[in-house]
Design a protein around this motif. Structure first.
Motif, mmCIF file in Angstrom:
data_model
loop_
_atom_site.group_PDB
_atom_site.id
_atom_site.type_symbol
_atom_site.label_atom_id
_atom_site.label_comp_id
_atom_site.label_asym_id
_atom_site.label_seq_id
_atom_site.Cartn_x
_atom_site.Cartn_y
_atom_site.Cartn_z
ATOM 1 N N PHE A 53 0.819 -1.212 0.000
ATOM 2 C CA PHE A 53 0.000 0.000 0.000
ATOM 3 C C PHE A 53 0.853 1.263 0.000
ATOM 4 N N GLY A 54 1.994 1.216 0.677
ATOM 5 C CA GLY A 54 2.809 2.409 0.820
ATOM 6 C C GLY A 54 3.532 2.839 -0.437
ATOM 7 N N TYR A 55 3.716 1.916 -1.385
ATOM 8 C CA TYR A 55 4.500 2.275 -2.573
ATOM 9 C C TYR A 55 3.816 1.864 -3.875
ATOM 10 N N ALA A 56 2.561 1.418 -3.811
ATOM 11 C CA ALA A 56 1.836 1.042 -5.027
ATOM 12 C C ALA A 56 1.316 2.278 -5.741
ATOM 13 N N SER A 57 1.182 2.172 -7.060
ATOM 14 C CA SER A 57 0.578 3.253 -7.835
ATOM 15 C C SER A 57 -0.936 3.226 -7.639
ATOM 16 N N ASP A 58 -1.604 4.308 -8.017
ATOM 17 C CA ASP A 58 -3.062 4.358 -7.874
ATOM 18 C C ASP A 58 -3.757 3.217 -8.630
ATOM 19 N N PRO A 59 -3.370 2.912 -9.879
ATOM 20 C CA PRO A 59 -4.013 1.782 -10.569
ATOM 21 C C PRO A 59 -3.786 0.451 -9.839
ATOM 22 N N GLU A 60 -2.598 0.259 -9.270
ATOM 23 C CA GLU A 60 -2.324 -0.978 -8.534
ATOM 24 C C GLU A 60 -3.181 -1.059 -7.272
ATOM 25 N N ARG A 61 -3.340 0.063 -6.599
ATOM 26 C CA ARG A 61 -4.200 0.074 -5.413
ATOM 27 C C ARG A 61 -5.648 -0.227 -5.788
ATOM 28 N N ASP A 62 -6.119 0.393 -6.864
ATOM 29 C CA ASP A 62 -7.515 0.208 -7.272
ATOM 30 C C ASP A 62 -7.792 -1.228 -7.684
ATOM 31 N N ALA A 63 -6.772 -1.920 -8.206
ATOM 32 C CA ALA A 63 -6.965 -3.296 -8.673
ATOM 33 C C ALA A 63 -6.897 -4.316 -7.537
ATOM 34 N N ALA A 64 -6.491 -3.901 -6.351
ATOM 35 C CA ALA A 64 -6.350 -4.831 -5.223
ATOM 36 C C ALA A 64 -7.717 -5.296 -4.733
ATOM 37 N N LEU A 65 -7.741 -6.488 -4.179
ATOM 38 C CA LEU A 65 -8.972 -7.066 -3.659
ATOM 39 C C LEU A 65 -9.505 -6.228 -2.494
ATOM 40 N N ALA A 66 -10.798 -5.878 -2.563
ATOM 41 C CA ALA A 66 -11.476 -5.100 -1.518
ATOM 42 C C ALA A 66 -10.864 -3.714 -1.339
ATOM 43 N N SER A 67 -10.366 -3.135 -2.425
ATOM 44 C CA SER A 67 -9.729 -1.821 -2.332
ATOM 45 C C SER A 67 -10.724 -0.724 -1.952
ATOM 46 N N ARG A 68 -12.017 -0.975 -2.125
ATOM 47 C CA ARG A 68 -13.000 0.057 -1.777
ATOM 48 C C ARG A 68 -13.014 0.359 -0.280
ATOM 49 N N PHE A 69 -12.409 -0.531 0.517
ATOM 50 C CA PHE A 69 -12.341 -0.291 1.965
ATOM 51 C C PHE A 69 -11.009 0.332 2.388
ATOM 52 N N ASP A 70 -10.173 0.694 1.413
ATOM 53 C CA ASP A 70 -8.839 1.217 1.734
ATOM 54 C C ASP A 70 -8.899 2.472 2.607
ATOM 55 N N ASP A 71 -9.799 3.384 2.263
ATOM 56 C CA ASP A 71 -9.842 4.646 3.003
ATOM 57 C C ASP A 71 -10.186 4.413 4.475
ATOM 58 N N LEU A 72 -11.159 3.564 4.722
ATOM 59 C CA LEU A 72 -11.544 3.272 6.101
ATOM 60 C C LEU A 72 -10.418 2.580 6.849
ATOM 61 N N ALA A 73 -9.798 1.589 6.216
ATOM 62 C CA ALA A 73 -8.698 0.864 6.860
ATOM 63 C C ALA A 73 -7.523 1.795 7.125
ATOM 64 N N GLU A 74 -7.213 2.666 6.148
ATOM 65 C CA GLU A 74 -6.099 3.594 6.343
ATOM 66 C C GLU A 74 -6.390 4.549 7.491
ATOM 67 N N LEU A 75 -7.618 5.037 7.582
ATOM 68 C CA LEU A 75 -7.976 5.947 8.662
ATOM 69 C C LEU A 75 -7.791 5.275 10.024
ATOM 70 N N LEU A 76 -8.265 4.040 10.160
ATOM 71 C CA LEU A 76 -8.159 3.336 11.437
ATOM 72 C C LEU A 76 -6.702 3.081 11.813
ATOM 73 N N ILE A 77 -5.914 2.653 10.834
ATOM 74 C CA ILE A 77 -4.513 2.326 11.121
ATOM 75 C C ILE A 77 -3.713 3.579 11.433
ATOM 76 N N GLU A 78 -3.907 4.633 10.645
ATOM 77 C CA GLU A 78 -3.194 5.882 10.899
ATOM 78 C C GLU A 78 -3.624 6.511 12.226
ATOM 79 N N TRP A 79 -4.886 6.381 12.554
ATOM 80 C CA TRP A 79 -5.421 6.975 13.774
ATOM 81 C C TRP A 79 -4.948 6.248 15.036
#
Length: 428
Positions: A53-79
């Motif tokens: 996640f830290g070094y993937a390009s935007d297309p690579e992130r979007d193609a990942a499984l369940a990427s639609r939950f990335d924002d929520l997961a990132e918020l929880l982990i960063e918080w």
């Protein structure tokens, strides 16, 4: 006034004069358990990098499984996770320093033994950096441990003042970078990029794609450049100051033995828990939101980094105080679950890097960028649970974890007893 640590957590006077490591009967179970939970937090934060996640390009992130939950997961982990658990680990390092230094002094030894212990830890860190993963923290801990030795005679008030100062200095550092345009890390990053190019590594396409494709020998060849990148990151963050600040707070806590008798310090622990959680949680939430949205905005990045310097130590201390209060109120059955992993923290920390390298990079299955960030919240606890089980099995047969045994043996200049004595048949 310095507070001497005269007894262990069971109230027994420790009078052994032999130059040996801390024995099983001298361990502080609350510290091992808290170290175990901190290890889970560190694993969760580190896995965000390993998973790509830290070094993937935007297309690579979007193609990942369940990427639609990335924002929520990132918020929880960063918080709730990022920064807090390495700070907790740093705090525990300082507490351990206080315990070991007191034990050495009562045995008539100086700080040379601890310095030798730090040197061995530094070698572990170098091996981790150059042979496995650039995200090592051990080498920095060892170097800051040598700096900590300079404070061993400092007063309690001086420790607290220096700790606060060292957490505030990075705010000025960030202001220098974002408002004065002076970035000491910039030349280090440029040198790292030149070194990658000199070693035939083309990161212009995608660092994630390169790590997925590169086998171990190719990664090994690129690791010196990756180490330069790590030095650049630590310089940009002024991480050494933050680590030493938590070391000093840990030394202060260790002198006062707050963990040995929590009930005697309940008012202080309550204040720290309420302030740490009550102030740290909302500030950390704002900081996480800024982190996710600051982009290249210097004012927003400065605000985010300032909030990090304020919220991270508050929340780490809040976690530690709340844990200690719950421990003293009889919640040990749940809280002590990761105790075996905490007793083998060095072995488990290095094993985490090895397993993740095998799973997520070209060293093994090359699964980086295949999974969205939300899977970190599933994979990290699963891997850690396996480590707890294996650690419990190991410690039922051996005194130390494999790396802990090597660390202690090198520190004391002779092989330490490894196997536990078998119980004598017929005895109680």
């Amino acid at each position: 006034m310095r507070h001497s640590l005269q007894t262990d957590v069971r109230g027994q006077v420790m009078t052994s004069s032999a130059a040996t490591p801390v024995g099983t009967n001298e361990r502080h179970n609350i510290l091992d358990a808290l170290r175990g939970w901190a290890l889970l937090g560190v694993l969760t934060a580190n896995m965000t990098t390993f998973i790509g996640f830290g070094y993937a390009s935007d297309p690579e992130r979007d193609a990942a499984l369940a990427s639609r939950f990335d924002d929520l997961a990132e918020l929880l982990i960063e918080w709730l996770v990022v920064g807090k658990f390495y700070s907790l680990f740093s705090l525990l390092f300082g507490i351990g320093f206080a315990l070991q230094l007191d034990r050495l002094q009562r045995r008539g030894e100086g700080a040379a033994r601890f310095a030798r212990r730090l040197l061995v830890l530094f070698l572990f860190g170098l091996a981790h950096l150059f042979l496995l993963w650039m995200g090592d923290i051990l080498a920095l801990y060892a170097l800051m441990g040598f700096a900590l030795l300079l404070f061993r005679q400092a007063s309690d008030r001086a420790l607290l003042r220096w700790a606060v100062f060292l957490w505030l200095v990075p705010i000025g550092w960030s202001a220098m970078i974002h408002h004065a345009g002076i970035d000491p890390a910039g030349p280090i990053y440029e040198l790292a990029m030149r070194e990658f190019a000199a070693r035939g590594v083309d990161l212009s396409i995608s660092p994630a794609a390169w790590l997925n494709d590169a086998d171990y020998l190719e990664q090994l060849n690129a690791n010196p450049a990756a180490v330069l990148l790590r030095i650049g990151d630590l310089t940009y963050q002024l991480r050494p100051a933050k680590v030493l600040a938590m070391f000093l707070l840990g030394l202060w806590i260790g002198r006062r033995s707050l963990f040995a008798d929590p009930s005697a310090h309940r008012p202080l622990l309550l204040r720290v828990a309420k302030t740490g959680m009550g102030v740290g949680l909302p500030l950390a939430l704002v900081r996480a939101i800024l982190h996710m949205n600051a982009g290249d905005s210097h004012p927003l990045r400065f605000a985010e980094e300032t909030l990090y310097c304020i919220s991270t130590p508050l929340l780490a201390l809040g976690y530690a105080a709340a844990f200690t209060l719950l421990w003293s109120r009889g919640r040990r059955a749940i809280l002590s679950w990761p105790d075996p992993a905490g007793r083998m923290a060095l072995t488990n920390y290095l094993a985490q890097s090895l397993v993740q390298s095998l799973v997520f990079t070209g060293m093994g299955f090359a699964l980086a960028t295949r999974f969205g960030l939300v899977f970190v919240l599933l994979f990290a606890p699963a891997l850690f649970a396996a480590q707890v089980v294996l650690s419990r099995w190991w410690l039922a047969r051996f005194r130390f974890g494999p790396c802990e045994w090597l660390w202690r043996s090198a520190t004391y200049g002779r092989a330490q007893p490894m196997r536990l004595a078998r119980p004598v048949v017929g005895t109680a």
